[in-house]
Design a protein around this motif. Structure first.
Motif, PDB file in Angstrom:
ATOM      1  N   UNK A 438       0.826  -1.202   0.000  1.00  0.00           N
ATOM      2  CA  UNK A 438       0.000   0.000   0.000  1.00  0.00           C
ATOM      3  C   UNK A 438       0.864   1.257   0.000  1.00  0.00           C
ATOM      4  N   UNK A 439       0.349   2.305  -0.621  1.00  0.00           N
ATOM      5  CA  UNK A 439       1.028   3.597  -0.587  1.00  0.00           C
ATOM      6  C   UNK A 439       0.944   4.189   0.815  1.00  0.00           C
ATOM      7  N   UNK A 494      -6.033   4.348   8.173  1.00  0.00           N
ATOM      8  CA  UNK A 494      -6.166   5.127   6.940  1.00  0.00           C
ATOM      9  C   UNK A 494      -5.328   6.397   6.966  1.00  0.00           C
ATOM     10  N   UNK A 495      -4.900   6.846   8.143  1.00  0.00           N
ATOM     11  CA  UNK A 495      -4.015   8.007   8.212  1.00  0.00           C
ATOM     12  C   UNK A 495      -2.572   7.628   7.869  1.00  0.00           C
ATOM     13  N   UNK A 496      -2.253   6.335   7.938  1.00  0.00           N
ATOM     14  CA  UNK A 496      -0.879   5.915   7.631  1.00  0.00           C
ATOM     15  C   UNK A 496      -0.747   5.405   6.200  1.00  0.00           C
ATOM     16  N   UNK A 497      -1.656   4.527   5.785  1.00  0.00           N
ATOM     17  CA  UNK A 497      -1.559   3.925   4.450  1.00  0.00           C
ATOM     18  C   UNK A 497      -2.891   4.022   3.728  1.00  0.00           C
ATOM     19  N   UNK A 498      -2.836   3.853   2.422  1.00  0.00           N
ATOM     20  CA  UNK A 498      -4.027   3.894   1.583  1.00  0.00           C
ATOM     21  C   UNK A 498      -4.734   2.538   1.656  1.00  0.00           C
ATOM     22  N   UNK A 499      -5.600   2.383   2.645  1.00  0.00           N
ATOM     23  CA  UNK A 499      -6.305   1.110   2.836  1.00  0.00           C
ATOM     24  C   UNK A 499      -7.694   1.123   2.198  1.00  0.00           C
ATOM     25  N   UNK A 500      -7.926   2.046   1.292  1.00  0.00           N
ATOM     26  CA  UNK A 500      -9.235   2.228   0.658  1.00  0.00           C
ATOM     27  C   UNK A 500      -9.738   0.925   0.023  1.00  0.00           C
ATOM     28  N   UNK A 501      -8.942   0.346  -0.867  1.00  0.00           N
ATOM     29  CA  UNK A 501      -9.401  -0.828  -1.601  1.00  0.00           C
ATOM     30  C   UNK A 501      -9.411  -2.078  -0.723  1.00  0.00           C
ATOM     31  N   UNK A 502      -8.508  -2.157   0.228  1.00  0.00           N
ATOM     32  CA  UNK A 502      -8.501  -3.278   1.180  1.00  0.00           C
ATOM     33  C   UNK A 502      -9.838  -3.349   1.913  1.00  0.00           C
ATOM     34  N   UNK A 503     -10.283  -2.214   2.428  1.00  0.00           N
ATOM     35  CA  UNK A 503     -11.511  -2.230   3.211  1.00  0.00           C
ATOM     36  C   UNK A 503     -12.761  -2.277   2.339  1.00  0.00           C
ATOM     37  N   UNK A 550     -15.792   9.132   4.674  1.00  0.00           N
ATOM     38  CA  UNK A 550     -15.248  10.342   5.297  1.00  0.00           C
ATOM     39  C   UNK A 550     -13.782  10.568   4.923  1.00  0.00           C
ATOM     40  N   UNK A 551     -12.994   9.510   4.860  1.00  0.00           N
ATOM     41  CA  UNK A 551     -11.574   9.675   4.582  1.00  0.00           C
ATOM     42  C   UNK A 551     -11.271   9.793   3.092  1.00  0.00           C
ATOM     43  N   UNK A 552     -11.988   9.050   2.270  1.00  0.00           N
ATOM     44  CA  UNK A 552     -11.673   8.983   0.845  1.00  0.00           C
ATOM     45  C   UNK A 552     -12.758   9.588  -0.045  1.00  0.00           C
ATOM     46  N   UNK A 553     -13.847  10.053   0.555  1.00  0.00           N
ATOM     47  CA  UNK A 553     -14.915  10.650  -0.238  1.00  0.00           C
ATOM     48  C   UNK A 553     -15.653   9.659  -1.112  1.00  0.00           C
ATOM     49  N   UNK A 554     -15.625   8.380  -0.737  1.00  0.00           N
ATOM     50  CA  UNK A 554     -16.187   7.324  -1.571  1.00  0.00           C
ATOM     51  C   UNK A 554     -17.517   6.854  -0.974  1.00  0.00           C
TER      52      UNK A 554
END
Length: 843
Positions: A438-439, A494-503, A550-554
């Motif tokens: 993850x980024x 989510x503040x450390x890594x881009x866990x968007x797709x994981x979750x 809230x974090x990713x606007x998705x």
């Protein structure tokens, strides 16, 4: 902190940029140039660039092109949106390769066109697949299909002739449970532990690779090695009512080659392939380890069985692959008895050890893994339960040999080495950390070294427990995606890594595990059959969706899962009423702390989750549900007040929940109760709201004190005891070993959100950080905090320093976003657009 009346605002502007700025970081479905997506209307995003102050997008234009020409030209669209733009062009086709670009209009003018970005479509219809499932539905004499399963890897091979040069070659592949693919002896991709674990009866993900450079003119050889993963479960034929089994490993392989003359050839898995199991990987079991015999080559080739269609839906992989993300060099090596060495990696980690060795053919080197040592210096493997955590390598005896396992991983700090020929050296070994690639989104540091060390420990545990799923631990015979561990943890992560797709994928797993009556499991995918009807553990379904919004606007996960969430909420109310049910209570509170009643926790969570459903309904296109959710929420609040008003100050968690969920007017009494707790006195549930609950209710100094404690219990205590990751138990150094992981995330609670949102002052004011709330909490004993976070709009930076004569704050706000800035100790706020700022206040 006393301050004078003068506030100096210094605007630091870099020169030399175009007045209109630019566009960068183009993403399709959240990824850079993804291959093989199957979303029919992919979602596009970009980031505005520029150094000017207050850059705002007012319009955009997107052009998408393919082999058939222009597929979508949006024209000039008046909008400030730069994230979550759905493709609205012509219907996309399987295998289609697309190129896209974007330009924007801002309040400074029009930008140049962005550099082009790309994506390719996957196989959108089941008829696109001509490959057949192949495998072998039996064990071999050297295998053991029993509780402690030993199943050797399965090897597949196929040769073919390619008469022309290759214009493009694409591989679509599924290997249940793990696989490594090779073409002409070269490994395909750099991912490891490949194949996303799912409930394989519901969904199977395929991976797409560009293998154009791997195919040659003339003869070509394909090969695949299949490991067991979660498909051939780690404990088969054992507790069948609890543990879900799927079967023996199987392969689906489709290679498509576009030749120089435009013709297309396909090489697919079918009965013409060759298959063997008598190869070097003699056993691979996620709990027990991997055994590799380098003296063996795959032999006794057979024809595989062509298997019936598996039946589960085939879906393109959207998650970032697992990779080797770090290398750890061992810190120490000691012989504790003749021929047995103990190696200390210097930190707890999840992955494997790569060894270098020379020796005689047939020599066996055995590596065992553990998190702690006994008093005599030997491994303490008691907390692994029945996981054997042992790798065995048999030497080929031909010079230097380098090896690591490929289908298993371990959680460990210490390694026992036996059978190593000669005297091992530290340089003969390296630890390879294995996690989702993850980024990194966030950085955080401060003048408090203890906080910095706790933060580092938190990041290591998050990294250790990401394996395509958010697992509870990486070492014992569990490694399960427990929902309750991540209800709040997902936000901090989510503040450390881009866990968007994981979750987002995990939400799909939860929905797939939902029963027809609406009940949700405690573990998803439901590898363990635990459906205990809680509000807290299954409630994570809603809380993860809220985090992604809230974090990713998705909002797409909310729309996708709203109906399933609704079924679950109604199921719980119909079965249990407003005083709902909970099984686990405030799990893993410090021993000796009074327990918080499960019904109190469940009823408070019910009110919170109904608040979420009230917000979800309009986003999901169901605004008519809002009155229903509000009414149910009012009933839950009255039930809580009637049943628990007097007990609400009985424990720290019982005091926190009504405060943070707005279930009480008697805040003064609850705050007096909380003020008595100068150490952590909460378990998984309470700790999820502890730091923000204290801070939001005027007890920020107490929150700081709780986090800053070095004695028991607390995160600082773990550090003082030598921990390099977060423990499962507050008393992890003394707790009984059967449930005492030294690498867990659930007790992090809301510590990371507190570090970023409150101490650093970086918080989403609107979904996706279009509006950023920058309101740092400045504790007098904290000299500075420096943090950054890459939002969907770009990088936010917040760094404040508290000096004897002044307080200084450096800010960066990305283009197309704005910030509401609060100065500590002052009323009101400043509204700032994008730019780089320094705010200085003299004392």
């Amino acid at each position: 902190m006393k301050r004078g009346l003068t506030i100096w605002i210094l605007l630091l502007l870099a020169g030399g940029a175009q007045a209109s700025g630019g566009v960068d970081s183009l993403r399709c479905e959240g990824r850079v140039n993804p291959m093989g997506i199957d979303a029919p209307r992919p979602v596009l995003s970009w980031v505005l660039t520029g150094n000017e102050r207050g850059i705002r997008q007012v319009a955009y234009q997107v052009i998408v092109s393919g082999k058939k020409g222009e597929r979508w030209n949006s024209g000039k669209v008046t909008s400030n949106r730069s994230i979550g733009i759905p493709y609205k062009g012509k219907a996309l086709e399987s295998r289609e390769a697309l190129t896209w670009k974007v330009r924007v209009w801002t309040n400074y003018g029009v930008s140049a066109w962005s550099a082009p970005a790309h994506w390719t479509m996957g196989l959108l219809r089941s008829s696109d697949w001509t490959a057949q499932w192949i495998g072998y539905e039996h064990g071999f004499p050297w295998d053991s299909v029993s509780k402690y399963s030993r199943l050797s890897a399965r090897y597949f091979r196929k040769t073919f002739d390619n008469p022309q040069k290759v214009r493009r070659a694409t591989l679509y592949i599924v290997g249940l449970g793990h696989y490594e693919a090779y073409i002409n002896g070269q490994r395909v991709g750099d991912d490891v532990l490949t194949q996303i674990p799912t409930d394989y009866t519901k969904e199977v993900d395929y991976r797409t690779y560009d293998v154009t450079e791997n195919i040659t003119k003339g003869a070509n050889a394909l090969s695949v090695v299949l490991g067991n993963g979660r498909f051939f479960t780690m404990r088969p034929k054992y507790k069948p009512l609890k543990i879900k089994e799927f079967g023996f490993p199987r392969l689906l392989y489709q290679l498509e080659i576009t030749r120089e003359d435009g013709s297309v050839a396909r090489v697919v898995s079918d009965g013409s392939w060759l298959f063997a199991a008598d190869g070097p990987i003699r056993s691979n079991n996620e709990y027990d380890g991997e055994e590799y015999d380098a003296t063996k080559e795959p032999g006794n080739w057979l024809r595989p069985e062509v298997l019936p269609s598996w039946g589960a839906a085939l879906k393109a992989q959207t998650q970032d692959p697992i990779r080797v993300v770090d290398v750890v060099h061992p810190a120490g090596l000691k012989e504790i008895k003749p021929g047995t060495w103990i190696m200390d990696m210097g930190r707890n980690m999840a992955g494997w050890v790569q060894l270098k060795v020379r020796g005689e053919r047939g020599t066996k080197v055995t590596l065992r893994f553990a998190e702690t040592l006994r008093e005599d210096g030997s491994l303490d493997m008691a907390n692994l339960r029945d996981a054997r955590a042992t790798d065995v390598y048999t030497l080929k005896g031909e010079g230097l040999e380098v090896w690591h396992p490929v289908f298993v991983y371990h959680g460990f700090q210490y390694v026992s080495i036996e059978g190593y020929p000669g005297t091992p050296a530290l340089s003969d070994f390296e630890g390879q950390v294995v996690s989702d690639g993850l980024d990194t989104l966030g950085t955080w540091t401060s003048s408090n070294d203890l906080f910095n060390r706790i933060y580092a420990n938190a990041c290591r545990s998050i990294q250790s427990d990401y394996k395509y799923l958010p697992l509870d631990c990486p070492q014992r015979n569990e490694r399960m995606p427990w929902l309750g561990d991540r209800a709040v943890g997902c936000l901090g992560e989510s503040f450390w890594v881009d866990n968007h797709r994981l979750y987002a994928q995990w939400l799909d797993d939860m929905e797939a595990a939902q029963k027809k009556d609406g009940s949700l499991p405690d573990v998803a995918p439901a590898y363990w059959n635990y459906y205990s009807d809680n509000m807290t553990w299954p409630g994570t379904y809603l809380m993860v969706a809220d985090m992604l919004y809230r974090q990713f606007g998705d909002a797409a996960p909310i729309r996708k899962h709203y109906a399933s969430m609704k079924r679950w909420i109604l199921y719980m109310h119909e079965r249990y009423g407003p005083l709902t049910k909970d099984k686990y209570g405030d799990w893993c509170a410090p021993p000796g702390v009074a327990s918080t009643g499960g019904t109190l926790i469940a009823t408070a969570y019910d009110a919170h989750l109904l608040d979420l459903m009230t917000g979800f309904a309009p986003l999901a296109g169901s605004p008519a549900d809002v009155p229903r959710w509000k009414k149910m929420r009012a009933v839950a609040a009255r039930a809580f007040d009637s049943a628990f008003a007097k007990a609400a100050d009985s424990t720290a968690t019982a005091s926190l929940l009504p405060l943070v969920f707005d279930l009480t007017k008697d805040t003064a009494r609850l705050l007096r109760t909380l003020a008595r707790y100068t150490h952590v006195a909460t378990g998984v549930i309470g700790t999820g709201w502890l730091m923000r609950g204290l801070t939001d209710n005027g007890l920020s100094n107490l929150a700081y004190r709780v986090a800053n404690n070095r004695d028991y219990p607390g995160w600082g205590y773990m550090v003082e005891q030598g921990a390099t990751t977060i423990w499962e138990r507050w008393n992890g150094n003394t707790a009984e070993s059967s449930m005492n992981s030294r690498n867990h995330v659930m007790l992090l609670g809301d510590l990371l959100p507190w570090l970023y949102e409150d101490l650093a002052g970086i918080k989403a004011g609107t979904p996706g950080f279009g509006l950023i709330i920058m309101k740092p909490v400045c504790v007098d004993s904290l000299g500075f905090v420096r943090a950054s976070y890459r939002t969907p709009y770009g990088l936010v930076y917040s760094a404040w320093e508290n000096e004897p004569d002044k307080w200084t704050w450096h800010l960066r706000i990305p283009p197309n976003a704005r910030a509401r800035v609060y100065l500590p100790g002052r009323k009101g706020s400043l509204e700032l657009g994008s730019g780089v700022y320094t705010l200085e206040e003299r004392k």
